[in-house]
Design an enzyme around this catalytic site. Sequence first.
Site, PDB file in Angstrom:
ATOM      1  N   HIS A 168      57.148  58.983  -6.681  1.00 39.90           N
ATOM      2  CA  HIS A 168      58.278  60.033  -6.851  1.00 39.90           C
ATOM      3  C   HIS A 168      57.780  60.853  -7.961  1.00 39.90           C
ATOM      4  CE1 HIS A 168      61.637  62.347  -6.466  1.00 39.90           C
ATOM      5  NE2 HIS A 168      62.314  61.637  -6.186  1.00 39.90           N
ATOM      6  N   ASP A 382      54.592  68.842  12.375  1.00 39.45           N
ATOM      7  CA  ASP A 382      53.838  69.210  13.626  1.00 39.45           C
ATOM      8  C   ASP A 382      52.466  68.803  13.388  1.00 39.45           C
ATOM      9  OD1 ASP A 382      52.608  69.385  15.965  1.00 39.45           O
ATOM     10  OD2 ASP A 382      53.455  71.128  16.479  1.00 39.45           O
TER      11      ASP A 382
END
Length: 459
Positions: A168, A382
């Site tokens: 992070h 995708d």
Amino acid sequence: MAAQDPLLFTVTRRSPELVTPAKPTPHEYKLLSDIDDQKSLRFLVPFIHFYEKENNIVDVQEMDPVKVIREALSKALVFYYPLAGRLREGLYGKLGVECTGEGVLFVEADADVTMAQFGDALQPPFPFLEQLLVDAPGFDGVLDCPLLLIQVTRLKCGGFIFAMRFNHTVSDAAGVVQFMIALSEIARGASSPSIPPVWQRELLNARIPPRVTCTHHEYDVVGDTEVSMIPPSDMVRRSFFFGPNEIRILRELIPPHLRTRSSYELITACLWRSRTRSLKPHPEEEVRMLCVVNARGKHDPLPLGYYGNAFTYLAALTTAEKLCQNPIGYALELVKKTKEDFTEEYIKSVADLMVLRGRPHFAIARTYLVLDVTRVGFGYIDFGWGKPVYGGPAKCGIGCTPEVENMNSFYIPFRNKMGGKGVMVPVCLPALAMENFAAELDGMLKNNVNTSPLRKSPL
């Protein structure tokens, strides 16, 4: 027994491998910004995406998701080459990335389960996460190890699961999605990302000399109490769905002048008040709600393609008695004012505070943190198999310790079994408090309880 029980399927994994950039990349040292470099971000955050087999893909072997994603990852790291480096701690604890080109960890796996067996309600926390996102040797910390681990697990039906654990300190959710979009574009045949990555972490560094110009209750030093020291083992988790009917009913509970506020603010006020009432803190104790505000689009110097941490926490602060005894409108006013407090000066002040106070962690005791990822774009990644059935956070909350994970919630876009779109909010509370919390929320919707109950699912 439910198919989500991890004992119902077996995952066979190959040994983790390092995927390196497909071409030589610069060997240099890049400092993180002073927004990146705070103690509350020094942990690994997991994400998970479930993909069904596309009906028009005939030869599964030819379209092997492991092969496609591994090759795309190597090519994407040419552009995002700092991610192939290692995080180092320098003078006075300052973090930076040594761009070594050593690579990121990649795990190939197969599971003897189909997508259908997971059921329709894919939502965090996933009880089988440890099988789909392995704890690989050498990837058990923040410093001096790979910044990213990806596991791609093929399913019996031809679908697959993409799971990722990301450091992070290097990126926030928007930055992670930007990288994933680049990876997915290359997986579909692009030669380069549509949005070139931008480092420029100096844009969010402290000023010289640093000067804290705003009030930052999010970083107040507060002590623990009996209520805030509940062992993680005593916690239970449920997810609560807020669809259009639930939002409509909640709006009817607030004053007319506040009914135009966003669904995010309304849900946040509702959850904060109900959660606090269920925990029953001392009436005079201070309680906090931390909202996360993204500086992109609000902080002028940040260019398109910036993939570092570009957000700040803002704290709404009151006493438990005022929050619990007043109507929801009181909490909503506090949330509204807190979000409006954000300015470009505010995030500069946070960066200065980090330097002057030794990069502190935000206040944990009697704090509830909400993170809205409904518009970040996890659900649109995708790789060539279409959009994911579920894409987003893999746990209820995030944090470097269980205590921090248990005090926050994600807002996740979700479609329920009836096809209704809304927001799913995983919540973690002690068992008795969870009963009170669920009852409180159901009570708010009692006028329409037969046709639109607040749906809750034990996890």
